[in-house]
Scaffold this motif. Sequence first.
Motif, mmCIF file in Angstrom:
data_model
loop_
_atom_site.group_PDB
_atom_site.id
_atom_site.type_symbol
_atom_site.label_atom_id
_atom_site.label_comp_id
_atom_site.label_asym_id
_atom_site.label_seq_id
_atom_site.Cartn_x
_atom_site.Cartn_y
_atom_site.Cartn_z
ATOM 1 N N MET A 1 41.357 48.503 38.537
ATOM 2 C CA MET A 1 40.594 47.568 38.605
ATOM 3 C C MET A 1 40.866 46.609 39.627
ATOM 4 S SD MET A 1 40.118 44.159 35.951
ATOM 5 C CE MET A 1 39.245 45.341 34.496
ATOM 6 N N THR A 2 40.057 46.271 40.464
ATOM 7 C CA THR A 2 40.413 45.310 41.582
ATOM 8 C C THR A 2 40.750 43.782 40.824
ATOM 9 O OG1 THR A 2 38.865 46.533 42.913
ATOM 10 C CG2 THR A 2 39.776 44.446 43.825
ATOM 11 N N ARG A 3 41.906 43.360 41.737
ATOM 12 C CA ARG A 3 42.466 42.020 41.037
ATOM 13 C C ARG A 3 42.298 41.282 42.332
ATOM 14 N NH1 ARG A 3 45.759 45.452 38.566
ATOM 15 N NH2 ARG A 3 45.720 45.283 36.117
ATOM 16 N N VAL A 4 41.809 39.972 42.152
ATOM 17 C CA VAL A 4 41.516 39.158 43.122
ATOM 18 C C VAL A 4 42.166 37.459 42.698
ATOM 19 C CG1 VAL A 4 39.960 37.624 44.485
ATOM 20 C CG2 VAL A 4 39.574 39.927 43.884
ATOM 21 N N ALA A 5 42.939 36.942 43.524
ATOM 22 C CA ALA A 5 43.453 35.651 43.181
ATOM 23 C C ALA A 5 42.816 34.639 44.131
ATOM 24 C CB ALA A 5 44.759 35.720 42.950
ATOM 25 N N ARG B 1 26.676 40.665 40.322
ATOM 26 C CA ARG B 1 26.759 42.150 41.010
ATOM 27 C C ARG B 1 27.269 43.217 39.998
ATOM 28 N NH1 ARG B 1 28.473 40.996 47.396
ATOM 29 N NH2 ARG B 1 28.042 38.909 47.274
ATOM 30 N N GLY B 2 27.627 42.694 38.965
ATOM 31 C CA GLY B 2 28.205 43.849 37.724
ATOM 32 C C GLY B 2 29.417 44.513 38.066
ATOM 33 N N LEU B 3 30.190 43.787 38.770
ATOM 34 C CA LEU B 3 31.432 44.473 39.311
ATOM 35 C C LEU B 3 32.554 44.346 38.246
ATOM 36 C CD1 LEU B 3 31.435 42.997 42.910
ATOM 37 C CD2 LEU B 3 30.939 45.457 42.311
ATOM 38 N N ASP B 4 33.489 45.154 38.432
ATOM 39 C CA ASP B 4 34.613 45.395 37.326
ATOM 40 C C ASP B 4 35.895 44.727 38.195
ATOM 41 O OD1 ASP B 4 36.396 45.643 35.218
ATOM 42 O OD2 ASP B 4 36.581 47.860 35.737
ATOM 43 N N ILE B 5 36.063 43.339 38.174
ATOM 44 C CA ILE B 5 37.062 42.808 38.997
ATOM 45 C C ILE B 5 37.745 41.746 37.978
ATOM 46 C CG2 ILE B 5 37.320 41.047 40.800
ATOM 47 C CD1 ILE B 5 35.078 42.373 42.416
ATOM 48 N N GLU B 6 38.884 41.569 38.150
ATOM 49 C CA GLU B 6 39.813 40.521 37.511
ATOM 50 C C GLU B 6 40.186 39.671 38.313
ATOM 51 O OE1 GLU B 6 43.956 40.182 35.102
ATOM 52 O OE2 GLU B 6 43.596 41.930 36.011
ATOM 53 N N ILE B 7 39.845 38.342 37.830
ATOM 54 C CA ILE B 7 39.867 36.914 38.513
ATOM 55 C C ILE B 7 41.065 36.208 38.309
ATOM 56 C CG2 ILE B 7 38.746 34.929 39.646
ATOM 57 C CD1 ILE B 7 36.192 36.785 39.193
ATOM 58 N N LEU B 8 42.104 36.032 39.037
ATOM 59 C CA LEU B 8 42.978 34.978 38.609
ATOM 60 C C LEU B 8 42.941 33.770 39.448
ATOM 61 C CD1 LEU B 8 46.043 37.611 38.915
ATOM 62 C CD2 LEU B 8 44.661 36.900 36.649
#
Length: 135
Positions: free
Chosen positions: A1-5, A29-36
């Motif tokens: 999973m992509t993580r963005v902070a 966009r239906g993306l699997d991204i973790e947002i911090l």
Amino acid sequence: MTRVAFVCVQNAGRSQMATAFAKREREDRGLDIEILSGGTHPAEAVHDVVIEIMAEEGFDLSGHVPRAIADEELEACEYVATMGCSTLSLDGEIEVRDWDLDDPHGANPEEARAIREEVRERVESLFDEIEAERA
């Protein structure tokens, strides 16, 4: 999973806006991204002007509480965007982008709206890039 902070000093303005827009982009966009999101020295509350101008966009930030973010959290991210106020020095292969945005704290609503629009554009561009890399 992509993580963005999204990180700023107080986690009470720019990073809160960026996080709200990023969550919307992730869903749209239906993306699997973790947002911090977090701050190096968090404030006690999100700035009133930020709550006001984000409500205009359909976001309710009134219950959000600024939080500290640890280096370990950031080092687990593929992308870290600072808002122009951070002195992060992270180890590893993390790409830290300094967006150099004005602080909405103390700004009038018109000034804060201009900052909000710049935040929106930068988040959309980042998500365009993430999508392109996944294609």
